[in-house]
Design a protein around this motif. Structure first.
Motif, PDB file in Angstrom:
ATOM      1  N   LEU A  62      51.405 -15.774  18.048  1.00 34.66           N
ATOM      2  CA  LEU A  62      50.013 -15.409  17.806  1.00 34.66           C
ATOM      3  C   LEU A  62      49.266 -15.371  19.139  1.00 34.66           C
ATOM      4  CD1 LEU A  62      49.419 -17.710  14.715  1.00 34.66           C
ATOM      5  CD2 LEU A  62      49.536 -15.214  14.686  1.00 34.66           C
ATOM      6  N   HIS A 192      39.234 -19.181  11.758  1.00 32.97           N
ATOM      7  CA  HIS A 192      39.881 -17.994  12.337  1.00 32.97           C
ATOM      8  C   HIS A 192      40.953 -17.432  11.402  1.00 32.97           C
ATOM      9  CE1 HIS A 192      38.125 -20.168  15.748  1.00 32.97           C
ATOM     10  NE2 HIS A 192      37.995 -18.993  16.315  1.00 32.97           N
ATOM     11  N   GLU A 194      41.143 -14.881   9.370  1.00 30.11           N
ATOM     12  CA  GLU A 194      41.435 -13.435   9.425  1.00 30.11           C
ATOM     13  C   GLU A 194      42.253 -13.076  10.653  1.00 30.11           C
ATOM     14  OE1 GLU A 194      39.760 -10.902   7.366  1.00 30.11           O
ATOM     15  OE2 GLU A 194      39.153 -12.486   6.011  1.00 30.11           O
ATOM     16  N   GLN A 195      41.951 -13.715  11.757  1.00 33.39           N
ATOM     17  CA  GLN A 195      42.667 -13.434  13.007  1.00 33.39           C
ATOM     18  C   GLN A 195      44.106 -13.959  12.953  1.00 33.39           C
ATOM     19  OE1 GLN A 195      40.898 -15.463  16.353  1.00 33.39           O
ATOM     20  NE2 GLN A 195      42.792 -15.308  17.541  1.00 33.39           N
ATOM     21  N   LEU A 196      44.293 -15.122  12.337  1.00 31.70           N
ATOM     22  CA  LEU A 196      45.604 -15.761  12.326  1.00 31.70           C
ATOM     23  C   LEU A 196      46.551 -15.170  11.286  1.00 31.70           C
ATOM     24  CD1 LEU A 196      44.459 -19.476  12.680  1.00 31.70           C
ATOM     25  CD2 LEU A 196      45.580 -18.082  14.425  1.00 31.70           C
ATOM     26  N   PRO A 198      47.011 -11.781   9.806  1.00 33.37           N
ATOM     27  CA  PRO A 198      46.785 -10.343   9.625  1.00 33.37           C
ATOM     28  C   PRO A 198      47.467  -9.847   8.360  1.00 33.37           C
ATOM     29  CG  PRO A 198      48.428 -10.730  11.315  1.00 33.37           C
ATOM     30  CD  PRO A 198      47.882 -12.074  10.942  1.00 33.37           C
TER      31      PRO A 198
END
Length: 203
Positions: A62, A192, A194-196, A198
């Motif tokens: 990530l 976080h 949404e970022q972590l 996908p």
């Protein structure tokens, strides 16, 4: 003349033997490296339940960089997937213990629940804080299934600090440090998400 021929033959046989050894070593190197990597992966990935992923999480990093949190630092992160969908993240965290840095691997499922954690490096006092390194670790297992809000933020502390959790006997500072790192990681995941995790392109 005969002696010279024998020496040449011996030299050729010696060179042939050296060449064969080097070739075998070269041919075996990738297999040895792959086996060492698989062993390291098994050692790290035993924080994930069997069957919860079908990729190679350590190959799917990530883009975290070096993230400073309230009480700890995130050094790295990896994504576990199953059937092409994110199933968990692995966060490598570092927190200050009693005798130095404690490095943890923290696994969090896609719902934000702690799947497990294990120490990767620590220098705590033998017989006290160093018991954090025992595996499996009954004290660390207490946190499995917990999330940022279960218990609430204020309860992520030792009972002596008006929180919910017992400490490792004789290792208050180590226990506080690990609880803080786990809570930091869960809070970071929550903020976080949404970022972590996908989503697949078709979603």
């Amino acid at each position: 003349m005969k002696t010279t021929r024998s020496l040449v033959l011996l030299a050729l046989l010696g060179l042939l033997g050296i060449g064969a050894t080097l070739w075998l070593q070269h041919a075996a190197t990738p297999r040895i490296a792959a086996e060492q990597r698989a062993l390291q992966a098994r050692r790290l990935l035993d924080v994930l339940p069997a069957g919860s992923y079908d990729n190679h999480p350590l190959d799917q990093r990530l883009p975290l960089g070096d993230v400073q949190l309230s009480n700890s630092r995130l050094l790295d992160g990896y994504l576990a997937t199953r059937n092409g969908q994110p199933s968990a993240v692995l966060l490598r965290s570092q927190v200050s213990g009693y005798a130095g840095p404690i490095e943890l691997l923290i696994a969090i499922d896609s719902q934000g629940r702690l799947l497990g954690s294990k120490p990767l490096r620590q220098d705590e006092t033998p017989g006290l804080g160093a018991r954090i390194a025992e595996w499996p670790n009954a004290w660390l297992q207490v946190f499995s299934g917990k999330s940022r809000h279960d218990p609430g933020d204020a309860a992520w502390a030792l009972k002596k600090d008006h929180g919910q959790f017992d400490q490792i006997a004789g290792a208050t500072i180590t226990s506080r440090a690990v609880i803080s790192a786990l809570h930091d990681a869960l809070r970071y995941f929550d903020e976080h998400h949404e970022q972590l995790l996908p989503r697949a392109p078709h979603e």
